[in-house]
Design a protein around this motif. Structure first.
Motif, mmCIF file in Angstrom:
data_model
loop_
_atom_site.group_PDB
_atom_site.id
_atom_site.type_symbol
_atom_site.label_atom_id
_atom_site.label_comp_id
_atom_site.label_asym_id
_atom_site.label_seq_id
_atom_site.Cartn_x
_atom_site.Cartn_y
_atom_site.Cartn_z
ATOM 1 N N LEU A 40 1.016 -0.967 -0.114
ATOM 2 C CA LEU A 40 0.039 -0.003 -0.126
ATOM 3 C C LEU A 40 0.916 1.292 0.141
ATOM 4 C CD1 LEU A 40 -2.724 1.536 0.579
ATOM 5 C CD2 LEU A 40 -2.195 1.415 2.827
ATOM 6 N N VAL A 41 0.809 2.050 -1.168
ATOM 7 C CA VAL A 41 1.488 3.185 -1.037
ATOM 8 C C VAL A 41 0.822 4.194 -0.241
ATOM 9 C CG1 VAL A 41 2.424 4.923 -2.568
ATOM 10 C CG2 VAL A 41 2.438 2.669 -3.358
ATOM 11 N N LEU A 42 1.398 5.018 0.620
ATOM 12 C CA LEU A 42 0.530 6.090 1.546
ATOM 13 C C LEU A 42 1.449 7.244 1.130
ATOM 14 C CD1 LEU A 42 0.512 4.691 5.172
ATOM 15 C CD2 LEU A 42 -1.334 5.637 3.796
ATOM 16 N N ALA A 43 0.749 8.050 0.519
ATOM 17 C CA ALA A 43 1.154 9.405 0.108
ATOM 18 C C ALA A 43 1.033 10.249 1.335
ATOM 19 C CB ALA A 43 0.348 10.062 -0.792
ATOM 20 N N PRO A 44 1.985 11.355 1.385
ATOM 21 C CA PRO A 44 2.179 12.275 2.546
ATOM 22 C C PRO A 44 0.738 12.818 2.642
ATOM 23 C CG PRO A 44 4.075 12.646 1.157
ATOM 24 C CD PRO A 44 3.245 11.641 0.132
ATOM 25 N N GLY A 45 0.194 12.593 4.102
ATOM 26 C CA GLY A 45 -1.122 13.261 4.377
ATOM 27 C C GLY A 45 -2.294 12.079 4.281
ATOM 28 N N GLU A 46 -2.020 11.119 3.578
ATOM 29 C CA GLU A 46 -3.159 10.135 3.512
ATOM 30 C C GLU A 46 -3.422 9.342 4.685
ATOM 31 O OE1 GLU A 46 -3.455 8.956 -1.330
ATOM 32 O OE2 GLU A 46 -2.508 7.436 -0.009
ATOM 33 N N THR A 47 -4.658 8.889 4.739
ATOM 34 C CA THR A 47 -4.977 7.987 5.898
ATOM 35 C C THR A 47 -5.572 6.937 5.121
ATOM 36 O OG1 THR A 47 -5.276 9.878 7.289
ATOM 37 C CG2 THR A 47 -6.256 7.873 8.055
ATOM 38 N N HIS A 48 -5.325 5.472 5.555
ATOM 39 C CA HIS A 48 -6.015 4.328 5.400
ATOM 40 C C HIS A 48 -6.514 3.439 6.451
ATOM 41 C CE1 HIS A 48 -5.596 3.904 0.907
ATOM 42 N NE2 HIS A 48 -4.521 5.081 1.171
ATOM 43 N N LEU A 49 -7.766 2.788 6.366
ATOM 44 C CA LEU A 49 -8.182 2.056 7.327
ATOM 45 C C LEU A 49 -7.742 0.734 7.049
ATOM 46 C CD1 LEU A 49 -9.556 2.022 10.066
ATOM 47 C CD2 LEU A 49 -11.620 1.684 8.810
ATOM 48 N N LEU A 50 -6.854 -0.109 7.843
ATOM 49 C CA LEU A 50 -6.050 -0.999 7.385
ATOM 50 C C LEU A 50 -6.640 -2.430 8.320
ATOM 51 C CD1 LEU A 50 -2.380 -0.662 6.759
ATOM 52 C CD2 LEU A 50 -4.351 -0.164 5.172
ATOM 53 N N GLY A 78 7.005 9.159 10.334
ATOM 54 C CA GLY A 78 5.783 9.878 10.308
ATOM 55 C C GLY A 78 4.472 9.161 10.184
ATOM 56 N N ILE A 79 4.765 7.887 10.467
ATOM 57 C CA ILE A 79 3.335 6.863 10.236
ATOM 58 C C ILE A 79 2.830 6.769 11.402
ATOM 59 C CG2 ILE A 79 2.735 4.612 9.636
ATOM 60 C CD1 ILE A 79 3.539 6.571 7.233
ATOM 61 N N PRO A 95 -13.821 -6.757 13.465
ATOM 62 C CA PRO A 95 -12.497 -6.982 12.982
ATOM 63 C C PRO A 95 -11.381 -5.841 13.646
ATOM 64 C CG PRO A 95 -14.021 -6.408 11.228
ATOM 65 C CD PRO A 95 -14.675 -6.637 12.129
ATOM 66 N N LEU A 96 -10.326 -6.025 14.042
ATOM 67 C CA LEU A 96 -9.609 -4.893 14.612
ATOM 68 C C LEU A 96 -8.958 -4.235 13.528
ATOM 69 C CD1 LEU A 96 -7.146 -6.402 17.348
ATOM 70 C CD2 LEU A 96 -8.834 -4.734 17.621
ATOM 71 N N MET A 97 -9.123 -3.000 13.313
ATOM 72 C CA MET A 97 -8.752 -2.146 12.268
ATOM 73 C C MET A 97 -7.561 -1.106 12.816
ATOM 74 S SD MET A 97 -10.618 -3.290 9.933
ATOM 75 C CE MET A 97 -10.535 -2.393 8.503
ATOM 76 N N VAL A 98 -6.782 -0.695 12.010
ATOM 77 C CA VAL A 98 -5.825 0.413 12.324
ATOM 78 C C VAL A 98 -5.645 1.572 11.214
ATOM 79 C CG1 VAL A 98 -3.355 0.713 12.609
ATOM 80 C CG2 VAL A 98 -4.395 -1.401 13.581
ATOM 81 N N SER A 99 -6.145 2.516 11.778
ATOM 82 C CA SER A 99 -6.061 3.761 10.871
ATOM 83 C C SER A 99 -4.820 4.399 10.679
ATOM 84 C CB SER A 99 -7.027 4.711 11.593
ATOM 85 O OG SER A 99 -7.037 6.136 10.624
ATOM 86 N N VAL A 100 -4.354 4.240 9.624
ATOM 87 C CA VAL A 100 -2.743 4.280 9.499
ATOM 88 C C VAL A 100 -2.808 5.833 8.811
ATOM 89 C CG1 VAL A 100 -0.454 3.731 8.581
ATOM 90 C CG2 VAL A 100 -2.140 1.908 9.179
ATOM 91 N N GLY A 104 3.921 12.239 7.468
ATOM 92 C CA GLY A 104 5.251 12.712 7.214
ATOM 93 C C GLY A 104 5.304 13.447 5.577
ATOM 94 N N GLN A 105 6.294 13.835 5.174
ATOM 95 C CA GLN A 105 6.558 14.577 3.957
ATOM 96 C C GLN A 105 6.796 13.546 2.837
ATOM 97 O OE1 GLN A 105 6.333 17.804 4.039
ATOM 98 N NE2 GLN A 105 5.962 17.375 6.333
ATOM 99 N N GLU A 106 6.935 12.339 3.041
ATOM 100 C CA GLU A 106 7.476 11.278 1.972
ATOM 101 C C GLU A 106 6.405 10.052 1.927
ATOM 102 O OE1 GLU A 106 11.382 10.154 2.732
ATOM 103 O OE2 GLU A 106 11.884 12.527 2.737
ATOM 104 N N ILE A 107 6.602 9.594 0.754
ATOM 105 C CA ILE A 107 5.607 8.566 0.644
ATOM 106 C C ILE A 107 6.308 7.187 1.486
ATOM 107 C CG2 ILE A 107 5.470 6.448 -1.108
ATOM 108 C CD1 ILE A 107 4.969 8.491 -3.189
ATOM 109 N N PHE A 108 5.233 6.548 1.851
ATOM 110 C CA PHE A 108 5.725 5.363 2.749
ATOM 111 C C PHE A 108 4.908 4.065 2.172
ATOM 112 C CE2 PHE A 108 5.315 2.304 6.471
ATOM 113 C CZ PHE A 108 6.688 2.390 6.848
ATOM 114 N N ILE A 109 5.723 2.878 1.952
ATOM 115 C CA ILE A 109 4.965 1.884 1.551
ATOM 116 C C ILE A 109 4.756 0.886 2.545
ATOM 117 C CG2 ILE A 109 5.177 -0.085 -0.161
ATOM 118 C CD1 ILE A 109 6.692 1.842 -1.916
ATOM 119 N N VAL A 110 3.488 0.497 2.880
ATOM 120 C CA VAL A 110 3.175 -0.687 3.713
ATOM 121 C C VAL A 110 3.240 -1.845 3.103
ATOM 122 C CG1 VAL A 110 1.636 -1.425 5.458
ATOM 123 C CG2 VAL A 110 1.833 1.215 5.340
#
Ligand SMILES: O=c1ccn([C@H]2C[C@H](O)[C@@H](COP(=O)(O)OP(=O)(O)OP(=O)(O)O)O2)c(=O)[nH]1
Ligand SMILES: [Mg+2]
Length: 152
Positions: A40-50, A78-79, A95-100, A104-110
């Protein structure tokens, strides 16, 4: 140790992913994994429910769990969590969920199976309210707060 019912919702547990476990004897947190199928590509500022691939039923109203960021991910990358802290009620069975959140300022790949947050069990005290017009005993602090005592 408390014994908490856990339900496996993702077949990779027990095979590719181990069940959450305390890393050391003194650990307070259990790491939770991102149960995703693709990176999962998390762009700066993005939030995903995992999904974590697990459900727990704490059952005891005197316990709860909180989901918190892992310090390395939060400080270095910055995650953190989109809800700052996740509170798991003792009667929640979903289901146990995590809002990630990538604050930060950079892309982060989960990657699938990455340990993206940690869960801590905590004691809970429930309260009832006793309605009053004024408090009988005036405390030393009284209504002072929000930094009234200064910084040093
Ligand atoms: O990070 C989180 C936070 C919550 N939950 C689940 C467990 C919790 O018991 C339930 C409800 O959470 P909360 O009470 O914080 O959310 P709400 O927005 O108040 O929802 P509700 O109206 O369902 O209580 O959602 C998670 O899986 N992960
Ligand atoms: Mg709620």
């Amino acid at each position: 140790m408390n014994n908490i019912d856990v339900k496996i919702l993702d077949r990779r547990f027990g095979d590719c992913f181990p069940l959450p476990a305390y890393a050391t004897r003194g650990s307070a947190g259990l790491d939770l994994r991102a149960c995703i199928d693709e990176p999962l590509v998390l762009a700066p500022g993005e939030t995903h429910l995992l999904p974590t691939g697990l459900a727990i039923h704490i059952a005891d109203p005197n316990l709860a769990a909180v989901i918190m960021p892992r310090s390395g991910l939060g400080h270095k990358h910055g995650i953190v969590l989109g809800n700052m802290i996740g509170l798991i009620d003792s009667d929640y069975q979903g289901p146990l969920m995590v809002s990630v959140w990538n604050r930060g300022q950079e892309i982060f790949i989960v990657e699938p199976g990455d340990r993206i947050a940690q869960m801590v069990f905590i004691p809970i005290v429930q309260a009832t309210f006793n309605l009053v017009n004024s408090f009988i005993n005036i405390s030393e602090r009284n209504e002072s707060g929000f930094g009234h005592s200064g910084r040093q």
